[in-house]
Design a protein around this motif. Structure first.
Motif, mmCIF file in Angstrom:
data_model
loop_
_atom_site.group_PDB
_atom_site.id
_atom_site.type_symbol
_atom_site.label_atom_id
_atom_site.label_comp_id
_atom_site.label_asym_id
_atom_site.label_seq_id
_atom_site.Cartn_x
_atom_site.Cartn_y
_atom_site.Cartn_z
ATOM 1 N N CYS A 1 0.826 -1.210 0.000
ATOM 2 C CA CYS A 1 0.000 0.000 0.000
ATOM 3 C C CYS A 1 0.862 1.263 0.000
ATOM 4 N N CYS B 1 -0.264 3.189 3.590
ATOM 5 C CA CYS B 1 0.020 2.684 4.934
ATOM 6 C C CYS B 1 1.086 1.584 4.937
ATOM 7 N N GLN C 1 1.010 -1.341 4.104
ATOM 8 C CA GLN C 1 0.480 -2.685 4.347
ATOM 9 C C GLN C 1 0.742 -3.565 3.122
ATOM 10 N N CYS D 1 -5.804 -1.611 -1.098
ATOM 11 C CA CYS D 1 -5.155 -2.038 0.139
ATOM 12 C C CYS D 1 -6.144 -2.784 1.021
ATOM 13 N N CYS E 1 -6.356 -0.188 4.521
ATOM 14 C CA CYS E 1 -6.942 1.160 4.543
ATOM 15 C C CYS E 1 -7.783 1.453 3.317
ATOM 16 N N ALA F 1 -6.829 2.135 0.300
ATOM 17 C CA ALA F 1 -6.225 2.990 -0.724
ATOM 18 C C ALA F 1 -6.117 2.216 -2.034
HETATM 19 ZN ZN ZN Z 1 -3.186 0.949 3.039
#
Ligand code: ZN
Length: 350
Positions: A43, A46, A48, A61, A64, A66
């Motif tokens: 991501c 974040c 991730q 993601c 979050c 995104a």
């Molecule tokens: Zn994210």
């Protein structure tokens, strides 16, 4: 790093394989996604690891939400040209030994506009040299030469037949032969200009071999060792600096041949980058591998990815649930035969 990708698995070996792998834009997007996030989607917001594909081909993601397109931040970003055409352009660029001119590309792709073909090639060229990486090492011949003039009518600039000053650096291999090369336009032959070229293109600690031009004295100082061929200058120096002499001649011939001298002075730097990219891969037997390298460079342009390396250096403690178990568009389910590189790809979450 430095693991060689597998022919026929991670890159196509032939035009036939190329055509079979990349028949639709979705195939190209998959490939870019794999090149960009070989261990799974990371991501941009974040950091991730793990994502699933949305209906419009982007990755989302798992933490979050995104969204990121595999083409965002690459040379294929927000282009109206289909990715299949871009890939074909990259394939031709990489697999033709001497490259391809904008006019040939226009004909090969059957696109209406010379400008479009020209702009595509320039975007591809723009990724070929990574500043500060792959700098020359060991014993390095350095010289300057003029490109243009009578034999090559550089366009742009005021004077027709104007020549451009270019710096050339070539690794010398003992007892004979040459390694890699770098070339770049020079503003002038001042010590500052030469010094800037060296710092950009040669690793600290290298031995720089030059002719007797005075500016090299203050230019080639620490962290370099200077081997100055005193008394040698002008034509006589070409025998003492055979590497730069050979590379300059090849570059001029290439500009006249492939591009028929139709080189805009403002873009000379990127043509020189293309030339050294080819020269430095002159022994590569697999043209498909060159295609892979071009796309790898094209996708590595993402600044987010670099930030992630710093922001998230720890291995992930908890692995996300595979997108496959969460329900996602059927596009991920397409047969692997269409996308052979997928077979070596670690599952997004494994
Ligand atoms: Zn994210």
């Amino acid at each position: 790093m430095a693991v060689s990708p597998l022919a026929g698995v991670q890159y196509p070996r032939s035009m036939g394989e190329f055509a079979a792998w990349f028949s639709a834009d979705a195939d190209c997007r998959d490939y870019l996604e794999w090149l960009r996030w070989p261990d799974g989607f990371v991501c941009p917001r974040c950091a991730q690891l793990g994502g699933w594909r949305t209906a419009d081909g982007r990755l989302m993601c798992i933490a979050c939400g995104a969204r990121r397109s595999p083409t965002a931040g690459t040379i294929f970003d927000r282009t109206r040209t289909p990715l299949t055409l871009w890939f074909t352009a990259c394939w031709l660029f990489a697999t033709q030994k001497d490259g391809i001119s904008a006019l040939s590309l226009k004909r090969s792709l059957e696109i209406g506009s010379y400008q479009t073909a020209w702009a595509m090639l320039h975007r591809v060229r723009s990724v070929l040299v990574r500043p500060g990486r792959d700098r020359l090492q060991g014993k390095v011949e350095v010289d300057e030469t003029y490109i243009g003039g009578q034999e090559l009518g550089l366009r742009g600039g005021r004077a027709k037949g104007k020549k451009a000053l270019v710096a050339v650096a070539v690794e010398r291999i003992e007892p004979r032969g040459f390694g890699r090369a770098r070339m770049a336009p020079l503003a002038d032959t001042s010590a500052d200009s030469l010094r800037a070229f060296l710092v950009d293109n040669v690793e600290p600690g290298a031995t720089i071999i030059t002719d007797g031009l005075q500016s090299y004295r203050p230019a080639v100082i620490e962290p370099y060792i200077h081997d100055r061929l005193v008394g040698a200058a002008g034509p006589a120096a070409s025998k003492l600096l055979p590497g730069v002499h050979t590379v300059s001649s090849l570059a001029k011939r290439w500009l006249l041949g492939t591009h028929q001298g139709a080189v805009d002075e403002a873009h000379l730097a990127s043509y020189l980058n293309e030339f050294v990219f080819r020269f430095n891969r002159r022994r590569s037997r697999s043209r498909g591998l060159v295609f892979y390298r071009v796309l790898e460079l094209a996708t590595a342009h993402d600044p987010v990815r670099y930030r992630n390396l710093i922001a998230n250096p720890e291995p992930r403690a908890r692995m996300p649930v595979p997108p496959a178990t969460r329900g996602h568009p059927a596009s991920l389910e397409r047969p692997p035969a269409n996308r052979p590189w997928r077979t070596t790809r670690p599952p997004n979450s494994a």
